[in-house]
Design a protein around this motif. Structure first.
Motif, PDB file in Angstrom:
ATOM      1  N   ARG A 147       0.727  -1.291   0.069  1.00 39.57           N
ATOM      2  CA  ARG A 147      -0.069  -0.058  -0.181  1.00 39.57           C
ATOM      3  C   ARG A 147       0.928   1.215   0.041  1.00 39.57           C
ATOM      4  O   ARG A 147       2.000   1.334   0.576  1.00 39.57           O
TER       5      ARG A 147
ATOM      6  N   SER B  90      -3.497   0.842  -2.874  1.00 41.80           N
ATOM      7  CA  SER B  90      -2.769  -0.424  -3.357  1.00 41.80           C
ATOM      8  C   SER B  90      -2.982  -0.271  -4.928  1.00 41.80           C
ATOM      9  O   SER B  90      -3.287   0.415  -5.607  1.00 41.80           O
TER      10      SER B  90
ATOM     11  N   SER C  89     -11.905  -2.648  -0.337  1.00 36.12           N
ATOM     12  CA  SER C  89     -11.024  -1.708   0.120  1.00 36.12           C
ATOM     13  C   SER C  89     -12.175  -0.814   1.157  1.00 36.12           C
ATOM     14  O   SER C  89     -13.392  -1.030   1.066  1.00 36.12           O
TER      15      SER C  89
ATOM     16  N   GLU D  54     -17.968   0.008  -1.009  1.00 41.80           N
ATOM     17  CA  GLU D  54     -16.713  -0.543  -0.420  1.00 41.80           C
ATOM     18  C   GLU D  54     -16.798  -2.025  -0.067  1.00 41.80           C
ATOM     19  O   GLU D  54     -18.123  -2.347   0.309  1.00 41.80           O
TER      20      GLU D  54
ATOM     21  N   PRO E 244      -8.115   0.780  -5.205  1.00 41.77           N
ATOM     22  CA  PRO E 244      -8.553   0.553  -3.755  1.00 41.77           C
ATOM     23  C   PRO E 244      -7.991   1.761  -3.213  1.00 41.77           C
ATOM     24  O   PRO E 244      -6.681   1.853  -3.301  1.00 41.77           O
TER      25      PRO E 244
ATOM     26  N   PHE F 131      -7.464   2.842   1.168  1.00 49.49           N
ATOM     27  CA  PHE F 131      -7.506   2.142   2.644  1.00 49.49           C
ATOM     28  C   PHE F 131      -7.163   3.258   3.480  1.00 49.49           C
ATOM     29  O   PHE F 131      -6.596   4.276   3.460  1.00 49.49           O
TER      30      PHE F 131
END
Length: 293
Positions: A121, A160, A184, A262, A287, A289
């Motif tokens: 990430r 990511s 995500s 999500e 995605p 996060f």
């Protein structure tokens, strides 16, 4: 087996702001290979997890309680400590200069975090102020120095690698399902690419209407970004990449507006008329996060 793949420690790497030739300096800060370039991440890192949020509420004079309106995610401000060291005075000084030359207040570098369970990430970070030395002794004597650095991530979410999905016009049926997975923490707005010839339609989210796009001829490709902050639909020449038409103008206000929820998998109805065996819809989603792990 590669020790990196079996190491359970969290790996953190920093790729510096790009040089003029596009190259970046790399520093292994924690986990496998830590300290390889002479720089280590210090203790008690601040704001690596969870971005700052402000929840907006509506309250009325005759209302019991409050009603949720929205959530605003602000820029992420990090406070990190780093230890720079070297085997001798000359190498310590070289490593120190290389480290600080890898930071910019205007151009972000990339802070990467890897775990065996979630993979890589990434968070774009840049300096938000001058580094503060935390010297206990003269660095020239001990060949090491600690620094406290204030950093800012204008985009506060960890990203990511892009997820890619494809529907192809098998059997010349002209219709099918495009499956998009969003594993995500936040909603995503996909991008789409469609080659000519043909007239394509894509469902606007789960249960939404079919949105039909302008007709393409052979040698044209339609590129769409559905993000509300930068929506576009452009038709370009496949061979040269030269944009020839603005599809949004031709669509008179109709466009894809619904995100992918999500932690969900969404199947969208898709069609193409006047297509061939090369007809396809290619989807790309990034995605996002709250946490690096």
């Amino acid at each position: 087996m590669n020790n990196f793949l079996t190491d359970d420690r969290t790996k953190i790497v920093y790729f510096g702001a790009p040089h003029k030739d596009g190259s970046r300096n790399r520093f292994h800060l924690a986990g496998h290979g830590m300290g390889k370039e002479g720089v280590l991440l210090g203790v008690d890192p601040s704001e690596l997890e969870f971005p700052p949020e402000e929840i907006l509420w509506s309250e009325g004079a005759r209302q019991d309680g409050a009603s949720y309106l929205d959530t605003i995610i602000s820029k992420r401000e990090l406070d990190l400590k780093f230890l720079i060291s070297g085997p001798d005075k000359r190498e310590f000084r070289r490593r120190r200069e290389l480290w600080f030359r890898s930071w910019s207040a205007s151009t972000p570098g990339q802070l990467g975090c890897y775990t065996r369970y979630n993979g890589w990430r990434w968070l774009g970070v840049q300096r938000s102020g001058p580094p503060q030395p935390l010297w206990g002794k003269d660095p020239a004597l001990i060949r090491a120095a600690d620094y406290d650095m204030d950093l800012v991530a204008a985009d506060p979410l960890w990203h990511s690698f892009q997820e890619k999905y494809l529907w192809v016009n098998e059997g010349l049926t002209g219709r099918g399902k495009l499956k998009i997975r969003n594993a995500s923490d936040y909603k995503v707005f996909p991008q789409y690419y469609m080659p000519g010839p043909g007239t394509y339609s894509i469902q606007d989210g789960d249960g939404g209407d079919l949105i039909t796009f302008p007709k393409l001829v052979a040698g044209e490709t339609l590129s769409i970004d559905t993000h509300p902050r930068r929506p576009f639909a452009r038709i370009f020449q496949t061979g040269t990449g030269i944009v020839t038409r603005n599809a949004l103008k031709e669509m008179r206000g109709r466009r894809l507006r619904q995100p992918m929820d999500e932690w969900s998998t969404t199947e969208l109805d898709v069609t193409v008329t006047g297509g061939n065996y090369a007809s396809a819809i290619y989807s790309v989603a990034a995605p996002r996060f709250a946490s690096p792990w």
